[in-house]
Design a protein around this motif. Structure first.
Motif, PDB file in Angstrom:
ATOM      1  N   GLN A  51       0.868  -1.172   0.000  1.00 18.28           N
ATOM      2  CA  GLN A  51       0.000   0.000   0.000  1.00 18.28           C
ATOM      3  C   GLN A  51       0.909   1.229   0.000  1.00 18.28           C
ATOM      4  O   GLN A  51       1.483   1.572   1.026  1.00 18.28           O
ATOM      5  CB  GLN A  51      -0.914   0.004   1.225  1.00 18.28           C
ATOM      6  CG  GLN A  51      -1.906  -1.140   1.240  1.00 18.28           C
ATOM      7  CD  GLN A  51      -2.784  -1.108   2.468  1.00 18.28           C
ATOM      8  OE1 GLN A  51      -2.339  -0.786   3.562  1.00 18.28           O
ATOM      9  NE2 GLN A  51      -4.050  -1.457   2.301  1.00 18.28           N
ATOM     10  N   TYR A  52       1.050   1.849  -1.182  1.00 23.91           N
ATOM     11  CA  TYR A  52       1.939   3.006  -1.265  1.00 23.91           C
ATOM     12  C   TYR A  52       1.330   4.191  -0.538  1.00 23.91           C
ATOM     13  O   TYR A  52       0.154   4.501  -0.705  1.00 23.91           O
ATOM     14  CB  TYR A  52       2.220   3.376  -2.714  1.00 23.91           C
ATOM     15  CG  TYR A  52       3.056   4.631  -2.816  1.00 23.91           C
ATOM     16  CD1 TYR A  52       4.420   4.584  -2.601  1.00 23.91           C
ATOM     17  CD2 TYR A  52       2.466   5.867  -3.065  1.00 23.91           C
ATOM     18  CE1 TYR A  52       5.191   5.734  -2.659  1.00 23.91           C
ATOM     19  CE2 TYR A  52       3.227   7.019  -3.127  1.00 23.91           C
ATOM     20  CZ  TYR A  52       4.586   6.952  -2.920  1.00 23.91           C
ATOM     21  OH  TYR A  52       5.331   8.091  -2.964  1.00 23.91           O
ATOM     22  N   ARG A  53       2.135   4.832   0.291  1.00 20.79           N
ATOM     23  CA  ARG A  53       1.734   6.058   0.956  1.00 20.79           C
ATOM     24  C   ARG A  53       2.891   7.032   0.862  1.00 20.79           C
ATOM     25  O   ARG A  53       4.058   6.640   0.906  1.00 20.79           O
ATOM     26  CB  ARG A  53       1.368   5.801   2.428  1.00 20.79           C
ATOM     27  CG  ARG A  53       0.241   4.803   2.596  1.00 20.79           C
ATOM     28  CD  ARG A  53      -0.085   4.583   4.049  1.00 20.79           C
ATOM     29  NE  ARG A  53      -0.765   5.728   4.608  1.00 20.79           N
ATOM     30  CZ  ARG A  53      -1.076   5.856   5.898  1.00 20.79           C
ATOM     31  NH1 ARG A  53      -0.725   4.917   6.736  1.00 20.79           N
ATOM     32  NH2 ARG A  53      -1.703   6.920   6.337  1.00 20.79           N
ATOM     33  N   ASP A  54       2.571   8.296   0.733  1.00 21.32           N
ATOM     34  CA  ASP A  54       3.618   9.311   0.650  1.00 21.32           C
ATOM     35  C   ASP A  54       4.444   9.366   1.934  1.00 21.32           C
ATOM     36  O   ASP A  54       4.100   8.775   2.950  1.00 21.32           O
ATOM     37  CB  ASP A  54       2.980  10.683   0.401  1.00 21.32           C
ATOM     38  CG  ASP A  54       2.316  10.751  -0.961  1.00 21.32           C
ATOM     39  OD1 ASP A  54       2.769  10.034  -1.864  1.00 21.32           O
ATOM     40  OD2 ASP A  54       1.339  11.506  -1.111  1.00 21.32           O
ATOM     41  N   PHE A  55       5.529  10.113   1.862  1.00 18.32           N
ATOM     42  CA  PHE A  55       6.390  10.406   3.011  1.00 18.32           C
ATOM     43  C   PHE A  55       7.063   9.145   3.571  1.00 18.32           C
ATOM     44  O   PHE A  55       7.274   9.032   4.774  1.00 18.32           O
ATOM     45  CB  PHE A  55       5.619  11.119   4.129  1.00 18.32           C
ATOM     46  CG  PHE A  55       4.750  12.238   3.653  1.00 18.32           C
ATOM     47  CD1 PHE A  55       5.296  13.342   3.013  1.00 18.32           C
ATOM     48  CD2 PHE A  55       3.379  12.181   3.809  1.00 18.32           C
ATOM     49  CE1 PHE A  55       4.490  14.366   2.560  1.00 18.32           C
ATOM     50  CE2 PHE A  55       2.566  13.211   3.360  1.00 18.32           C
ATOM     51  CZ  PHE A  55       3.118  14.303   2.730  1.00 18.32           C
ATOM     52  N   ASN A  56       7.390   8.200   2.704  1.00 21.03           N
ATOM     53  CA  ASN A  56       8.086   6.983   3.127  1.00 21.03           C
ATOM     54  C   ASN A  56       7.292   6.216   4.183  1.00 21.03           C
ATOM     55  O   ASN A  56       7.869   5.592   5.077  1.00 21.03           O
ATOM     56  CB  ASN A  56       9.491   7.322   3.661  1.00 21.03           C
ATOM     57  CG  ASN A  56      10.415   6.129   3.626  1.00 21.03           C
ATOM     58  OD1 ASN A  56      10.198   5.194   2.875  1.00 21.03           O
ATOM     59  ND2 ASN A  56      11.457   6.151   4.446  1.00 21.03           N
ATOM     60  N   GLN A  57       5.972   6.269   4.080  1.00 26.61           N
ATOM     61  CA  GLN A  57       5.110   5.619   5.064  1.00 26.61           C
ATOM     62  C   GLN A  57       4.394   4.410   4.481  1.00 26.61           C
ATOM     63  O   GLN A  57       3.315   4.045   4.945  1.00 26.61           O
ATOM     64  CB  GLN A  57       4.074   6.619   5.584  1.00 26.61           C
ATOM     65  CG  GLN A  57       4.664   7.801   6.313  1.00 26.61           C
ATOM     66  CD  GLN A  57       5.343   7.383   7.602  1.00 26.61           C
ATOM     67  OE1 GLN A  57       4.736   6.801   8.473  1.00 26.61           O
ATOM     68  NE2 GLN A  57       6.631   7.674   7.702  1.00 26.61           N
ATOM     69  N   ARG A  58       4.957   3.812   3.436  1.00 28.40           N
ATOM     70  CA  ARG A  58       4.260   2.688   2.811  1.00 28.40           C
ATOM     71  C   ARG A  58       4.131   1.526   3.794  1.00 28.40           C
ATOM     72  O   ARG A  58       4.924   1.381   4.724  1.00 28.40           O
ATOM     73  CB  ARG A  58       4.986   2.246   1.554  1.00 28.40           C
ATOM     74  CG  ARG A  58       6.396   1.740   1.765  1.00 28.40           C
ATOM     75  CD  ARG A  58       7.032   1.430   0.423  1.00 28.40           C
ATOM     76  NE  ARG A  58       8.397   0.945   0.567  1.00 28.40           N
ATOM     77  CZ  ARG A  58       9.454   1.723   0.629  1.00 28.40           C
ATOM     78  NH1 ARG A  58       9.322   3.033   0.565  1.00 28.40           N
ATOM     79  NH2 ARG A  58      10.660   1.205   0.748  1.00 28.40           N
ATOM     80  N   GLN A  59       3.141   0.697   3.558  1.00 23.91           N
ATOM     81  CA  GLN A  59       2.914  -0.469   4.394  1.00 23.91           C
ATOM     82  C   GLN A  59       2.406  -1.613   3.527  1.00 23.91           C
ATOM     83  O   GLN A  59       2.092  -1.425   2.357  1.00 23.91           O
ATOM     84  CB  GLN A  59       1.918  -0.152   5.518  1.00 23.91           C
ATOM     85  CG  GLN A  59       0.556   0.293   5.034  1.00 23.91           C
ATOM     86  CD  GLN A  59      -0.293   0.851   6.172  1.00 23.91           C
ATOM     87  OE1 GLN A  59       0.225   1.236   7.214  1.00 23.91           O
ATOM     88  NE2 GLN A  59      -1.586   0.897   5.983  1.00 23.91           N
ATOM     89  N   TYR A  60       2.356  -2.785   4.100  1.00 28.94           N
ATOM     90  CA  TYR A  60       1.993  -3.987   3.360  1.00 28.94           C
ATOM     91  C   TYR A  60       0.807  -4.663   4.034  1.00 28.94           C
ATOM     92  O   TYR A  60       0.723  -4.696   5.264  1.00 28.94           O
ATOM     93  CB  TYR A  60       3.177  -4.961   3.309  1.00 28.94           C
ATOM     94  CG  TYR A  60       4.398  -4.372   2.651  1.00 28.94           C
ATOM     95  CD1 TYR A  60       4.632  -4.531   1.288  1.00 28.94           C
ATOM     96  CD2 TYR A  60       5.322  -3.628   3.384  1.00 28.94           C
ATOM     97  CE1 TYR A  60       5.738  -3.982   0.680  1.00 28.94           C
ATOM     98  CE2 TYR A  60       6.441  -3.073   2.784  1.00 28.94           C
ATOM     99  CZ  TYR A  60       6.645  -3.262   1.435  1.00 28.94           C
ATOM    100  OH  TYR A  60       7.752  -2.699   0.834  1.00 28.94           O
ATOM    101  N   ILE A  61      -0.100  -5.198   3.227  1.00 27.51           N
ATOM    102  CA  ILE A  61      -1.229  -5.964   3.743  1.00 27.51           C
ATOM    103  C   ILE A  61      -1.112  -7.379   3.196  1.00 27.51           C
ATOM    104  O   ILE A  61      -0.868  -7.579   2.014  1.00 27.51           O
ATOM    105  CB  ILE A  61      -2.583  -5.314   3.384  1.00 27.51           C
ATOM    106  CG1 ILE A  61      -3.720  -6.093   4.042  1.00 27.51           C
ATOM    107  CG2 ILE A  61      -2.778  -5.211   1.879  1.00 27.51           C
ATOM    108  CD1 ILE A  61      -5.044  -5.374   4.013  1.00 27.51           C
ATOM    109  N   CYS A  62      -1.243  -8.345   4.081  1.00 31.73           N
ATOM    110  CA  CYS A  62      -1.093  -9.752   3.726  1.00 31.73           C
ATOM    111  C   CYS A  62      -2.428 -10.464   3.912  1.00 31.73           C
ATOM    112  O   CYS A  62      -3.110 -10.262   4.924  1.00 31.73           O
ATOM    113  CB  CYS A  62      -0.026 -10.403   4.604  1.00 31.73           C
ATOM    114  SG  CYS A  62       0.143 -12.180   4.332  1.00 31.73           S
TER     115      CYS A  62
END
Length: 203
Positions: free
Chosen positions: A18-29
């Motif tokens: 899940q791309y998010r700005d400001f180097n805050q991306r996260q992953y959903i499994c």
């Protein structure tokens, strides 16, 4: 646990970034559990996990599935897996822990059961705090971005570096069969204030 319940011994995991700005991306499994008979193509159980790395998201989904299966299968009560914490759907869609009275257990096991329950509560509370704090940080960085872009601050302020854990406390490798990274999503139409972390995309 999957063998005791009569499922295939290997689950199926799918991880999406899940791309998010400001180097805050996260992953959903997403983890899916299939029955153990030939030709079974529909999962019986599925669960989700969230993480700031791929390994963390997979481990979160695996633990969530473990606790869901523990709650749904009474036969696990009389197995060596009886002390695994159980969970059910709770407030706001979160999986909340379900605990039993450990006072009736053997005194040698009672403190162990209590420790497992307390560690489970700790993990759930810290996970909620982590993602609530990340959401507030993303909001603050969004409000700070126009100020930095006008030259009143360093651009590094908008892209904080994620904390790297030491090897002895980092999440263990997930193993299994991991295919190559799939193609990137189509380019976003319109202005994009921040670059993609994997570089510019072609047309």
């Amino acid at each position: 646990m999957m063998s005791v319940c009569g499922y295939r011994w290997y689950p199926e995991y799918t991880v999406e970034e899940q791309y998010r700005d400001f180097n805050q991306r996260q992953y959903i499994c997403t983890v899916r559990v299939f029955p153990d008979y030939p030709g079974a193509e529909k999962p019986i159980h599925w669960s989700y996990g969230l993480g700031v790395t791929v390994d963390m998201a997979v481990q979160d989904a695996a633990y969530s599935m473990l606790t869901i299966m523990r709650a749904r299968h009474a036969l696990l009560q009389n197995s060596e897996l009886c002390y695994v914490p159980a969970s059910q759907s709770g407030e706001e869609g979160y999986i909340s822990g379900v605990y039993f009275d450990s006072s009736m257990e053997d005194p040698l096991l009672q403190s162990t059961v209590e420790m497992l329950e307390n560690r489970d509560r700790d993990a759930r509370a810290l996970r909620m705090e982590l993602y609530a704090t990340r959401a507030r940080l993303w909001t603050a960085l969004t409000q700070l971005a126009p100020v930095v872009q006008t030259g009143y601050g360093e651009m590094e302020m908008l892209n904080p570096v994620r904390t790297h854990l030491p090897a002895h406390v980092d999440w263990p490798a997930i193993g299994g069969v991991t295919p190559l990274r799939g193609p990137l999503l189509p380019p976003v139409r319109g202005p994009r204030p921040h670059p993609c972390p994997y570089g510019s995309q072609g047309s």
